[in-house]
Scaffold this active site. Structure first.
Site, PDB file in Angstrom:
ATOM      1  N   ASN A  26     -14.279   7.518  -8.589  1.00  0.00           N
ATOM      2  CA  ASN A  26     -14.109   6.606  -9.731  1.00  0.00           C
ATOM      3  C   ASN A  26     -13.249   5.432  -9.265  1.00  0.00           C
ATOM      4  O   ASN A  26     -12.034   5.537  -9.183  1.00  0.00           O
ATOM      5  CB  ASN A  26     -13.435   7.361 -10.887  1.00  0.00           C
TER       6      ASN A  26
ATOM      7  N   LYS B  79     -12.705   2.744 -10.794  1.00  0.00           N
ATOM      8  CA  LYS B  79     -12.072   2.030 -11.916  1.00  0.00           C
ATOM      9  C   LYS B  79     -12.269   0.513 -11.741  1.00  0.00           C
ATOM     10  O   LYS B  79     -13.299   0.123 -11.196  1.00  0.00           O
ATOM     11  CB  LYS B  79     -10.593   2.417 -12.045  1.00  0.00           C
TER      12      LYS B  79
ATOM     13  N   HIS C 232     -13.576   8.612 -20.398  1.00  0.00           N
ATOM     14  CA  HIS C 232     -12.393   8.685 -19.528  1.00  0.00           C
ATOM     15  C   HIS C 232     -11.150   8.416 -20.386  1.00  0.00           C
ATOM     16  O   HIS C 232     -11.191   7.604 -21.313  1.00  0.00           O
ATOM     17  CB  HIS C 232     -12.515   7.650 -18.408  1.00  0.00           C
TER      18      HIS C 232
ATOM     19  N   GLU D 269      -8.652   6.703 -19.943  1.00  0.00           N
ATOM     20  CA  GLU D 269      -8.236   5.297 -20.013  1.00  0.00           C
ATOM     21  C   GLU D 269      -9.035   4.558 -21.084  1.00  0.00           C
ATOM     22  O   GLU D 269      -8.523   3.665 -21.752  1.00  0.00           O
ATOM     23  CB  GLU D 269      -8.390   4.635 -18.626  1.00  0.00           C
TER      24      GLU D 269
ATOM     25  N   GLU E  57      -9.744  16.347 -16.937  1.00  0.00           N
ATOM     26  CA  GLU E  57      -8.733  15.508 -16.294  1.00  0.00           C
ATOM     27  C   GLU E  57      -7.488  15.467 -17.178  1.00  0.00           C
ATOM     28  O   GLU E  57      -7.413  14.641 -18.104  1.00  0.00           O
ATOM     29  CB  GLU E  57      -9.249  14.076 -16.127  1.00  0.00           C
TER      30      GLU E  57
ATOM     31  N   GLY F 266      -3.249   9.778 -11.652  1.00  0.00           N
ATOM     32  CA  GLY F 266      -2.450   8.753 -10.992  1.00  0.00           C
ATOM     33  C   GLY F 266      -0.983   9.097 -10.828  1.00  0.00           C
ATOM     34  O   GLY F 266      -0.185   8.243 -10.439  1.00  0.00           O
TER      35      GLY F 266
ATOM     36  N   SER G 221      -5.230  13.083  -9.553  1.00  0.00           N
ATOM     37  CA  SER G 221      -4.449  13.126  -8.314  1.00  0.00           C
ATOM     38  C   SER G 221      -5.082  13.976  -7.204  1.00  0.00           C
ATOM     39  O   SER G 221      -4.368  14.615  -6.437  1.00  0.00           O
ATOM     40  CB  SER G 221      -3.019  13.599  -8.603  1.00  0.00           C
TER      41      SER G 221
HETATM   42  P1  PGA Z   1      -6.597   9.680  -9.882  1.00  0.00           P
HETATM   43  O1  PGA Z   1      -7.590   9.297 -11.078  1.00  0.00           O
HETATM   44  O2  PGA Z   1      -7.415  10.465  -8.886  1.00  0.00           O
HETATM   45  O3  PGA Z   1      -6.130   8.374  -9.339  1.00  0.00           O
HETATM   46  O4  PGA Z   1      -5.510  10.499 -10.468  1.00  0.00           O
HETATM   47  C1  PGA Z   1      -8.574  10.194 -11.513  1.00  0.00           C
HETATM   48  C2  PGA Z   1      -9.327   9.584 -12.647  1.00  0.00           C
HETATM   49  O5  PGA Z   1      -8.741   8.845 -13.443  1.00  0.00           O
HETATM   50  O6  PGA Z   1     -10.537   9.825 -12.788  1.00  0.00           O
END
Ligand code: PGA
Length: 253
Positions: free
Chosen positions: A18, A20, A102, A104, A172, A178, A215
């Site tokens: 991903n 983003k 997601h 976000e 997630e 993150g 992460s």
């Molecule tokens: P990350 O993000 O691996 O940077 O923690 C995962 C995600 O948001 O899908």
């Protein structure tokens, strides 16, 4: 697409990148050419979700079935919806998957469960597999309300399940995205088991895979991928570094 019926396991893990809102034309070209030339990444179980403007060029470099959108419109077809990208358009590009929900988008873009289900339905109508993201906040985890929270997020899928044949669910936890903080293998396994039990009750005709996201790095991927009921991983930050992402893909072997 390599997803098997509930409780049966995938032969090979699904690794989803991903990106983003990151990348550039030159990065897309150079990263995807590297992935093409390496058997670890040049296979059907590695999927790349790229920003919309790059999907078209990416589809001229890698197999279209390896590409996925990070989002889509709640509106389907074509029409006067400035800025929107529909499931019809994703189908036109032959996308195999799209992310929906997601955290976000749920939290920063204020997307509601009702809206997300419209997106899932649009994907179903075009035979694109949704990668439906769910996960609780730290507060919900600390208050021990996480199963209830996840059950509520999953319950919005139920009316759409009759028409659904393939589904990927990405668990997630928001507190892990993150942050470098990851749940224990036991916590991941418990949640995977919960998701499977929930889905088994209402949708045992659906071919489903369950991913963990948050992460994931080359240091922890092997351990996460060996956790019970984990069919793959959704990788954010670490998917932006070619060598790191290749190492994660190698961990699935
Ligand atoms: P990350 O993000 O691996 O940077 O923690 C995962 C995600 O948001 O899908």
């Amino acid at each position: 697409m390599g997803v098997l019926i509930l409780k049966e396991r995938l032969m090979s893990k699904l690794i989803v990148a991903n990106w983003k809102m990151n990348g550039s034309l030159s990065k897309v070209k150079s990263d995807l050419e590297s992935y093409n030339s390496n058997p670890v990444t040049n296979n059907a179980n590695v999927v790349l979700t790229l920003p919309m403007p790059y999907l078209s060029i990416a589809s001229s470099i890698v197999d279209k079935q390896k590409l996925a959108a990070q989002d889509l419109s709640r509106f389907d077809g074509y029409g006067a919806y400035t800025g929107e990208v529909s499931a019809s358009m994703l189908k036109d590009l032959n996308m195999a998957y799209a992310l929906v929900g997601h955290s976000e988008r749920r939290n920063i873009l204020d997307e509601s469960d009702d809206l997300l289900i419209k997106k899932v339905e649009n994907l179903i109508n075009h035979q694109i597999t949704p990668i439906f993201c769910i996960g609780e906040s730290l507060k919900v985890r600390q208050e021990n309300e996480y199963f209830k929270f996840i059950s509520n997020q999953l319950s919005f899928l139920v009316p759409a399940l009759d028409k659904l044949s393939n589904l990927v669910i990405a668990y997630e936890p928001i507190w892990s995205i993150g942050t470098g903080v990851i749940p224990t293998n036991q916590q991941i396994a418990q949640m995977m088991d919960y998701i499977h039990s929930f889905m088994q009750k209402c949708a045992n005709h659906v071919k489903m895979a369950t991913l963990y996201g948050g992460s994931v790095t080359s240091d922890n991927a092997k351990s996460i991928l060996s956790t019970s009921l984990v069919d793959g991983v959704l990788v954010g930050g670490a998917s932006l570094k070619v060598n790191e992402f290749m190492a994660i893909c190698s961990s699935s072997k």
